[in-house]
Design a protein around this motif. Structure first.
Motif, mmCIF file in Angstrom:
data_model
loop_
_atom_site.group_PDB
_atom_site.id
_atom_site.type_symbol
_atom_site.label_atom_id
_atom_site.label_comp_id
_atom_site.label_asym_id
_atom_site.label_seq_id
_atom_site.Cartn_x
_atom_site.Cartn_y
_atom_site.Cartn_z
ATOM 1 N N SER A 186 24.944 4.051 -66.916
ATOM 2 C CA SER A 186 26.132 4.531 -66.206
ATOM 3 C C SER A 186 25.948 4.529 -64.698
ATOM 4 O O SER A 186 26.915 4.372 -63.941
ATOM 5 N N VAL A 187 24.713 4.709 -64.244
ATOM 6 C CA VAL A 187 24.455 4.658 -62.804
ATOM 7 C C VAL A 187 24.889 3.308 -62.249
ATOM 8 O O VAL A 187 25.533 3.228 -61.185
ATOM 9 N N VAL A 188 24.555 2.248 -62.941
ATOM 10 C CA VAL A 188 24.907 0.905 -62.471
ATOM 11 C C VAL A 188 26.412 0.679 -62.540
ATOM 12 O O VAL A 188 27.008 0.098 -61.622
ATOM 13 N N LEU A 189 27.040 1.149 -63.614
ATOM 14 C CA LEU A 189 28.497 0.995 -63.716
ATOM 15 C C LEU A 189 29.191 1.677 -62.545
ATOM 16 O O LEU A 189 30.153 1.139 -61.975
ATOM 17 N N ARG A 190 28.701 2.843 -62.149
ATOM 18 C CA ARG A 190 29.306 3.548 -61.008
ATOM 19 C C ARG A 190 29.075 2.772 -59.720
ATOM 20 O O ARG A 190 30.004 2.628 -58.903
ATOM 21 N N LEU A 191 27.859 2.301 -59.513
ATOM 22 C CA LEU A 191 27.559 1.553 -58.294
ATOM 23 C C LEU A 191 28.423 0.292 -58.195
ATOM 24 O O LEU A 191 28.844 -0.104 -57.101
ATOM 25 N N ALA A 192 28.671 -0.339 -59.337
ATOM 26 C CA ALA A 192 29.454 -1.582 -59.350
ATOM 27 C C ALA A 192 30.955 -1.324 -59.386
ATOM 28 O O ALA A 192 31.746 -2.269 -59.250
ATOM 29 N N GLY A 193 31.346 -0.066 -59.579
ATOM 30 C CA GLY A 193 32.770 0.251 -59.645
ATOM 31 C C GLY A 193 33.443 -0.281 -60.902
ATOM 32 O O GLY A 193 34.657 -0.550 -60.897
ATOM 33 N N ILE A 194 32.691 -0.417 -61.974
ATOM 34 C CA ILE A 194 33.244 -0.941 -63.228
ATOM 35 C C ILE A 194 33.809 0.212 -64.048
ATOM 36 O O ILE A 194 33.095 1.163 -64.400
ATOM 37 N N THR A 195 35.101 0.124 -64.336
ATOM 38 C CA THR A 195 35.788 1.148 -65.125
ATOM 39 C C THR A 195 36.540 0.479 -66.264
ATOM 40 O O THR A 195 36.496 -0.749 -66.429
ATOM 41 N N ARG A 196 37.264 1.257 -67.005
ATOM 42 C CA ARG A 196 38.056 0.723 -68.114
ATOM 43 C C ARG A 196 39.135 -0.233 -67.610
ATOM 44 O O ARG A 196 39.645 -1.062 -68.373
ATOM 45 N N ASP A 197 39.482 -0.129 -66.330
ATOM 46 C CA ASP A 197 40.551 -0.969 -65.783
ATOM 47 C C ASP A 197 40.040 -2.229 -65.078
ATOM 48 O O ASP A 197 40.844 -3.039 -64.604
ATOM 49 N N THR A 198 38.732 -2.387 -64.990
ATOM 50 C CA THR A 198 38.176 -3.547 -64.291
ATOM 51 C C THR A 198 38.473 -4.828 -65.064
ATOM 52 O O THR A 198 38.224 -4.916 -66.270
ATOM 53 N N VAL A 199 38.999 -5.813 -64.356
ATOM 54 C CA VAL A 199 39.296 -7.122 -64.972
ATOM 55 C C VAL A 199 38.077 -8.017 -64.782
ATOM 56 O O VAL A 199 37.629 -8.224 -63.644
ATOM 57 N N PRO A 200 37.511 -8.553 -65.853
ATOM 58 C CA PRO A 200 36.328 -9.408 -65.702
ATOM 59 C C PRO A 200 36.672 -10.717 -65.032
ATOM 60 O O PRO A 200 37.817 -11.193 -65.131
ATOM 61 N N PRO A 201 35.725 -11.320 -64.340
ATOM 62 C CA PRO A 201 35.975 -12.638 -63.748
ATOM 63 C C PRO A 201 36.150 -13.692 -64.844
ATOM 64 O O PRO A 201 35.833 -13.458 -66.016
ATOM 65 N N VAL A 202 36.658 -14.844 -64.449
ATOM 66 C CA VAL A 202 36.885 -15.929 -65.413
ATOM 67 C C VAL A 202 35.594 -16.243 -66.160
ATOM 68 O O VAL A 202 34.538 -16.407 -65.557
ATOM 69 N N ALA A 210 35.496 2.109 -78.586
ATOM 70 C CA ALA A 210 36.771 2.356 -79.267
ATOM 71 C C ALA A 210 37.774 3.081 -78.380
ATOM 72 O O ALA A 210 38.996 2.983 -78.596
ATOM 73 N N ASP A 211 37.282 3.788 -77.364
ATOM 74 C CA ASP A 211 38.171 4.505 -76.446
ATOM 75 C C ASP A 211 38.558 3.661 -75.240
ATOM 76 O O ASP A 211 39.240 4.152 -74.324
ATOM 77 N N GLY A 212 38.078 2.406 -75.203
ATOM 78 C CA GLY A 212 38.418 1.530 -74.090
ATOM 79 C C GLY A 212 37.516 1.663 -72.889
ATOM 80 O O GLY A 212 37.812 1.101 -71.824
ATOM 81 N N GLU A 213 36.421 2.404 -73.018
ATOM 82 C CA GLU A 213 35.487 2.587 -71.906
ATOM 83 C C GLU A 213 34.381 1.525 -71.968
ATOM 84 O O GLU A 213 33.953 1.117 -73.049
ATOM 85 N N PRO A 214 33.896 1.068 -70.803
ATOM 86 C CA PRO A 214 32.817 0.075 -70.791
ATOM 87 C C PRO A 214 31.559 0.617 -71.479
ATOM 88 O O PRO A 214 31.156 1.763 -71.228
ATOM 89 N N THR A 215 30.954 -0.191 -72.332
ATOM 90 C CA THR A 215 29.737 0.231 -73.028
ATOM 91 C C THR A 215 28.485 0.011 -72.184
ATOM 92 O O THR A 215 27.415 0.511 -72.516
ATOM 93 N N GLY A 216 28.628 -0.775 -71.117
ATOM 94 C CA GLY A 216 27.468 -1.145 -70.311
ATOM 95 C C GLY A 216 26.970 -2.544 -70.610
ATOM 96 O O GLY A 216 26.038 -3.022 -69.958
ATOM 97 N N ALA A 222 30.628 -11.883 -65.949
ATOM 98 C CA ALA A 222 30.778 -10.449 -65.661
ATOM 99 C C ALA A 222 29.476 -9.853 -65.140
ATOM 100 O O ALA A 222 29.491 -8.801 -64.477
ATOM 101 N N GLN A 223 28.365 -10.505 -65.410
ATOM 102 C CA GLN A 223 27.087 -10.025 -64.887
ATOM 103 C C GLN A 223 27.074 -10.045 -63.358
ATOM 104 O O GLN A 223 26.351 -9.279 -62.720
ATOM 105 N N GLY A 224 27.873 -10.946 -62.781
ATOM 106 C CA GLY A 224 27.927 -11.051 -61.334
ATOM 107 C C GLY A 224 28.413 -9.785 -60.660
ATOM 108 O O GLY A 224 28.111 -9.544 -59.482
#
Length: 607
Positions: A186-202, A210-216, A222-224
């Motif tokens: 979760s530390v990395v998700l916060r640093l990267a600003g990745i949330t349930r609303d983040t649109v992945p790159p092509v 199941a709740d729509g939250e990023p699992t990590g 998307a690794q970028g």
């Protein structure tokens, strides 16, 4: 299939040796330069690895090239008082191994404390590795890097919910064995600003619960979102890692490598080492093309040809394009027919539609080809491979020559496409060691037929395609003996045979690591075989590579390695790096293809 000599036949010659293609004694005198040899290796099965597959008993070296070949008695006459003499003890001598797709810059960094191995059988074991790394960290918020978790081995990918309880404030990034996915806390998700609303790159995937939250778990591009945040290794650390990697390669008989997808900064480091005489392998480099024509144009505009560097030690051959993902549990390779669950991968080239992506792919190829560069393209799915080969053919129509463009990996190359490749001189770089790692684990993903066909060595060779083999290290440990074994047996790490119809012979497999790899490097006139006058790059194996049961190939030791006539490794005189010793023991103990973690072309290309 295998021609085996007993000791009496081999040492005393006669009709049996002549029938086997042993070089006659006169070859030693007819082709030898005047004066004593610098090095003689005798009492061996010397595999010239030319197309006639000639065999000798001894080889002599002078001034960095092969001086003579023949029977022991004749070649030993070329030895003088200052000649170094190696008794091969009846072992096998062959050209130095050319690993034609290996990430040298990352390989040596895939050891603790830089990177931790997380190739475990359970998520719980993986969590314990992360716990130990966090406890060993010297600062409370330092990054923890891991490599090697395997979708095909674990019941599920590691998730932030697993990592958070043991990682504290440490950002944790764990890349899978292939480099096509990463798991973060979760530390990395916060640093990267990745949330349930983040649109992945092509081409990217952000997995959600199941709740729509990023699992990590982030896949492909998307690794970028995270990789740009990871603190880079220092130049000193990278340089030290390169030196470590070269020492390991020497202990494996590897004298040449192709590093695909590097940046100009990494090239500058290699150039400096080459000028200082500190680059201990022959290195062919492919520059990273990026994912759109603009990026490639910027790279080529900034590139300057190497100066004051021996091109036989360091050479920029062309560019590497990254076109799709991989046909594993990640299901990110682009296929004509979907995976068994109905999903499909895609190109990772820039573009809003498939048509735009293919157009950009072809433009990337055209730009590089027009500049006279060779192009190697990562393409694993059959749809991607067809698009890549079509781009090669289109570009070659504009400008002929002999560019030797090739498909990297080529897992599911259709037979019709292989015919086109053979006709147009397009090669394919396959991965028998990864085939061993995957085995039949992809049956639920691709189905049995496609799993059997994956890496169609037999079909490609029969159709006349130039096939090379490579480890993709550190995705797999760069032991070519495992690769030969896998290409011959098609047996998987977890049991079963995946593609008996695609088996090839030991001799054919050896050629993919030597003679044909030199062809890929545009270097077949001066290396890749042990013909007189060619580079004295030599690998000495302690055993009969042709005669041993293929199951035992992985157990044969490398006794010596010679680069340009210089002995750079002797088994009895060399102490392997501690990290290598541990990795080698793991390889033999469980057949693992991961060395203390690793990263494949995608991670290196995007870093």
């Amino acid at each position: 299939m295998y021609h085996r000599f007993d000791r009496r036949q081999f040492l005393h010659g006669g009709a049996a040796l002549a029938a086997a293609g042993l070089l006659p004694a006169r070859a030693a005198h007819a082709d030898a330069a005047r004066g004593g040899a610098d090095l003689v290796i005798h009492n061996a099965r010397v595999l010239v690895l030319d197309k006639r597959f000639r065999i000798a008993q001894a080889v002599s070296v002078k001034n960095g090239v092969v001086q003579a070949l023949g029977r022991d008695r004749e070649v030993l006459r070329l030895a003088g008082r200052r000649t170094e003499v190696i008794d091969a003890g009846g072992g096998t001598v062959l050209p130095g191994i050319n690993d034609s797709h290996l990430h040298l810059g990352g390989f040596g960094l895939d050891f603790p404390p830089f990177t931790y191995e997380v190739d475990t059988a359970t998520v719980e074991e993986l969590v314990e590795v992360v716990r130990g790394a966090a406890q060993a960290a010297t600062t409370p918020d330092s990054w923890i890097r891991g490599q090697g978790w395997n979708d095909n081995r674990l019941p599920r990918p590691p998730r932030r919910a697993d990592l958070d309880p043991v990682s504290g404030n440490h950002p944790v990034v764990l890349t899978d064995f292939s480099g096509h996915a990463m798991a973060v806390n979760s530390v990395v998700l916060r640093l990267a600003g990745i949330t349930r609303d983040t649109v992945p790159p092509v081409g990217g995937v952000i997995e959600k619960d199941a709740d729509g939250e990023p699992t990590g778990v982030l896949r492909e591009t998307a690794q970028g979102l995270v990789s740009r945040l990871i603190p880079p290794f220092t130049d000193e650390e990278i340089s030290r890692g390169i030196d470590t990697a070269i020492g390991i390669l020497h202990s494996l008989g590897i004298t040449s490598v192709t590093e695909p997808g590097i940046g100009l900064d990494r090239l500058a480091m290699y150039e400096k080492k080459a000028r200082e005489g500190a680059l201990g392998v022959r290195l062919t480099a492919l520059l990273s093309a990026g994912v759109e024509p603009r990026l490639l144009g910027e790279t080529l505009a900034a590139y300057r040809p190497l100066q004051d560097v021996d091109p036989r030690r360091l050479r920029v051959a062309g560019v590497k394009i990254f076109a799709d993902g991989i046909p594993t549990a990640a299901k990110t390779a682009w296929l004509h027919e979907p995976y068994l669950d109905g999903s499909n991968g895609s190109l990772v080239i820039a573009g809003a539609t498939v048509r735009e992506q293919v157009a950009n792919l072809h433009e990337l190829i055209a730009i590089a080809h027009a500049k006279g560069f060779q192009v190697g393209t990562h393409a694993t799915g059959d749809a991607t491979i067809d698009a890549v080969v079509a781009g090669y053919v289109k570009a070659m129509g504009r400008r002929g020559g002999d560019p030797r463009h090739y498909v990297i990996h080529g897992d599911l190359t259709p037979e019709a496409t292989l015919r086109t490749m053979a006709r147009r001189g397009i090669g394919v770089n396959m991965n028998a060691t990864i085939k061993y790692l995957l085995g039949r684990t992809l049956d639920p993903v691709l189905g049995a037929a496609r799993t059997d066909y994956q890496w169609p060595y037999r079909t490609a060779l029969d159709l006349g395609v130039n096939v090379t083999s490579a480890s993709d290290a550190p995705v797999t440990f760069p032991t070519w003996l495992q690769g030969v074994q896998s290409a011959v047996l098609r047996e998987g790490r977890f049991g079963g045979v995946a593609g008996e119809a695609e088996r090839i012979t030991v001799r054919e497999a050896l050629a993919t690591y030597t003679r044909t790899a030199a062809w890929q490097d545009h270097a077949d006139r001066w290396k890749g075989t042990l013909e007189v006058g060619k580079a004295a790059d030599i690998c000495v194996v302690g055993g009969d590579v042709l005669g041993v049961d293929p199951h035992e190939l992985i157990d044969l030791p490398i006794d010596a390695t010679v680069l340009g006539g210089e002995v750079v490794y002797r088994r009895e005189a060399s102490a392997a790096p501690a990290a290598y010793t541990g990795a080698a023991s793991r390889w033999h103990a469980r057949g693992t293809a991961c060395l203390e973690g690793g990263n494949c072309c995608c991670r290196v290309a995007h870093s």
